[in-house]
Design an enzyme around this catalytic site. Structure first.
Site, mmCIF file in Angstrom:
data_model
loop_
_atom_site.group_PDB
_atom_site.id
_atom_site.type_symbol
_atom_site.label_atom_id
_atom_site.label_comp_id
_atom_site.label_asym_id
_atom_site.label_seq_id
_atom_site.Cartn_x
_atom_site.Cartn_y
_atom_site.Cartn_z
ATOM 1 C CG ASP A 125 19.831 4.134 54.274
ATOM 2 O OD1 ASP A 125 19.363 4.794 55.223
ATOM 3 O OD2 ASP A 125 19.570 4.379 53.078
ATOM 4 C CD1 TRP A 179 18.098 11.691 52.060
ATOM 5 C CD2 TRP A 179 18.823 12.332 50.030
ATOM 6 N NE1 TRP A 179 17.020 11.687 51.210
ATOM 7 C CE2 TRP A 179 17.434 12.076 49.969
ATOM 8 C CE3 TRP A 179 19.490 12.756 48.897
ATOM 9 C CZ2 TRP A 179 16.706 12.215 48.789
ATOM 10 C CZ3 TRP A 179 18.763 12.895 47.728
ATOM 11 C CH2 TRP A 179 17.393 12.623 47.683
ATOM 12 C CD GLU A 239 21.353 5.166 45.453
ATOM 13 O OE1 GLU A 239 20.542 4.458 46.084
ATOM 14 O OE2 GLU A 239 21.446 6.384 45.620
ATOM 15 C CE1 TYR A 240 24.476 1.775 46.428
ATOM 16 C CE2 TYR A 240 22.549 0.357 46.447
ATOM 17 C CZ TYR A 240 23.277 1.381 47.002
ATOM 18 O OH TYR A 240 22.830 2.006 48.120
ATOM 19 C CG ASP A 264 22.928 8.909 43.779
ATOM 20 O OD1 ASP A 264 23.293 7.795 44.179
ATOM 21 O OD2 ASP A 264 22.304 9.712 44.481
ATOM 22 C CG ASP A 271 26.436 13.124 42.827
ATOM 23 O OD1 ASP A 271 27.527 12.666 43.198
ATOM 24 O OD2 ASP A 271 25.344 12.766 43.324
ATOM 25 C CG MET A 298 25.371 7.266 49.565
ATOM 26 S SD MET A 298 24.024 6.706 48.480
ATOM 27 C CE MET A 298 24.850 5.364 47.603
ATOM 28 N N GLY A 332 20.403 9.917 38.549
ATOM 29 C CA GLY A 332 20.080 8.578 39.009
ATOM 30 C C GLY A 332 19.319 8.571 40.315
ATOM 31 N N GLY A 333 19.983 8.131 41.379
ATOM 32 C CA GLY A 333 19.310 7.949 42.654
ATOM 33 C C GLY A 333 18.678 6.567 42.741
ATOM 34 C CD1 TRP A 334 14.959 3.269 45.929
ATOM 35 C CD2 TRP A 334 16.999 2.396 46.239
ATOM 36 N NE1 TRP A 334 14.794 1.965 46.310
ATOM 37 C CE2 TRP A 334 16.032 1.403 46.516
ATOM 38 C CE3 TRP A 334 18.353 2.080 46.353
ATOM 39 C CZ2 TRP A 334 16.378 0.105 46.911
ATOM 40 C CZ3 TRP A 334 18.694 0.787 46.755
ATOM 41 C CH2 TRP A 334 17.714 -0.179 47.024
#
Length: 406
Positions: free
Chosen positions: A239, A387, A158-159, A156, A154, A236, A116-118
């Protein structure tokens, strides 16, 4: 009130350090940067886990992001809904094999794929809502575990419930039931990984990258249930402030500063941890995320203290990573003459300001990482995550994090 906050932080720092069952040092490895930061640059002796970023999810035979400003859409290698989809299967495979090879000299080191990730969280909602797609994801993940000798996954996302990158018209990337579907996905993945682990003689880990704000945690019930299927949660805790905001602010404060308008929203790391503890997640399942990067603002007034802190600016800088507003730690260190380092004693973080250029930078350094590793030990948390590896080109931050966690 500010004096009380400072005293509270000082009192916490003075507490005796307690021992923890595990001291994880978890770092993301950005696979797309392998040419400028090859696997040979990874210091596995100072890590317990590398999270390989990122692997996507297939849906309708394609993956990526339909917004061309984010990613181009590409066909999946395995065109099944929910199956893993690789950015570049040959390059990703080579990177993973090289990372896994480091385990021979460093038995504590594990290699995990981060999904995933942003940019690539836009298919999680669809996959988690579909029993066949969840099964495809699990089967594809186990196939990758065994093919490359990996240690886990993992997630990830978001969201759940509120996609960070909005969908294009006509597509769905968030649902009200996302959080409960996430619980189901993790539960099914845990059962499959436990069964496969018995066959393979190892434990396959499941971790997630989780938001630190109140919107993510909600009432906490779903997070507590989700945690039952996880080895741990990587919070996280950064940010909290971003350069699109009109005023400067620390993006990874450890404690509250009463002068920060966002303090009332609990935008600081220790409050984020407390949210999970209040939800009933045990300390040994919490890993504190820290940034190996910083943000810059330009056109910032000096303010009454002459340091640009919490002052109005004209926007984010544009000379950072890939012409953006973020800086790797090496870039922060290379700022020219005129940049002065300051320290916020309440938030326990550094910042830079150049009065002539009117540039203000929030970042992490070895001193602030020392504060955070001390906090992790005091609280009995499982460890630290960061990160990401390539942002620390000379290894100073990883050295500080590794030293602090010993």
């Amino acid at each position: 009130m500010r004096a009380n906050l400072i005293l509270s932080a000082a009192m916490l720092a003075a507490l005796p350090v307690t021992s923890v069952a595990a001291s994880e040092v978890v770092g993301y490895y950005p696979g797309w940067k392998h040419e400028t930061f090859p696997v040979s640059s990874v210091d596995a002796a100072k890590l317990t886990m590398a999270l390989y970023a990122f692997v996507d999810l297939c849906w309708d035979g394609k993956h990526g992001n339909a917004d061309p400003a984010i990613n181009d859409v590409a066909p999946c290698q395995q065109p099944l809904n929910g199956a893993l989809a690789w950015r570049d299967e040959a390059a990703d495979g080579a990177n993973l094999r090289a990372l896994v090879a480091l385990k021979q000299q460093h038995p504590q080191f594990k290699v995990v794929i981060s999904v995933g990730g942003w940019n690539w969280s836009n298919r999680f909602s669809n996959v988690a809502a579909s029993a066949p797609a969840r099964a495809n994801f699990i089967a594809s993940s186990l196939q990758a575990m065994r093919r490359y000798g990996l240690d886990g996954v993992d997630l990830d996302w978001e969201y759940p419930g509120e996609a960070g990158v909005p969908c294009v018209a006509g597509e769905v990337c968030a649902r009200p039931e996302d959080k409960q579907n996430f619980v189901v996905l993790a539960r099914e993945l845990r059962a499959a990984f436990d069964k496969a682990g018995k066959q393979d003689g190892k434990r396959y880990t499941i971790t997630i990258a989780a938001g630190g704000n109140g919107n993510y945690v909600g009432d906490g019930a779903w997070v507590k249930e989700l945690a039952r299927s996880l080895d741990w949660i990587n919070i996280m805790a950064y940010d909290y402030h971003m350069p699109w905001e009109k005023s400067t602010g620390h993006h990874a404060a450890l404690y509250a500063d009463a002068r920060d308008p966002a303090t009332a929203n609990g935008f600081y790391a220790s409050r984020s941890v407390q949210r999970y503890l209040d939800a009933g997640v045990t300390k040994d399942k919490l890993v504190l995320g820290v940034p190996f990067y910083g943000y810059g603002w330009k056109g910032c007034a000096a303010g009454p203290d002459g340091d640009g802190q919490y002052q109005l600016c004209q926007g984010g800088v544009t000379d950072g990573i890939e012409g953006g507003n973020s800086y790797g730690y090496g870039q922060v260190l290379r700022r020219g003459a005129g940049y002065q380092r300051y320290w916020n004693a309440s938030a326990r973080v550094p910042y830079l300001y150049n009065a002539a250029e009117q540039v203000w930078i929030t970042y992490e350094d070895p001193v602030s990482l020392g504060e955070k590793t001390r906090y992790i030990k005091q609280q009995g948390l499982r460890g630290a995550m960061f990160w990401e590896l390539s942002a620390d080109s000379d290894g100073r931050l990883l050295q500080a994090l590794s030293d602090g966690m010993r």
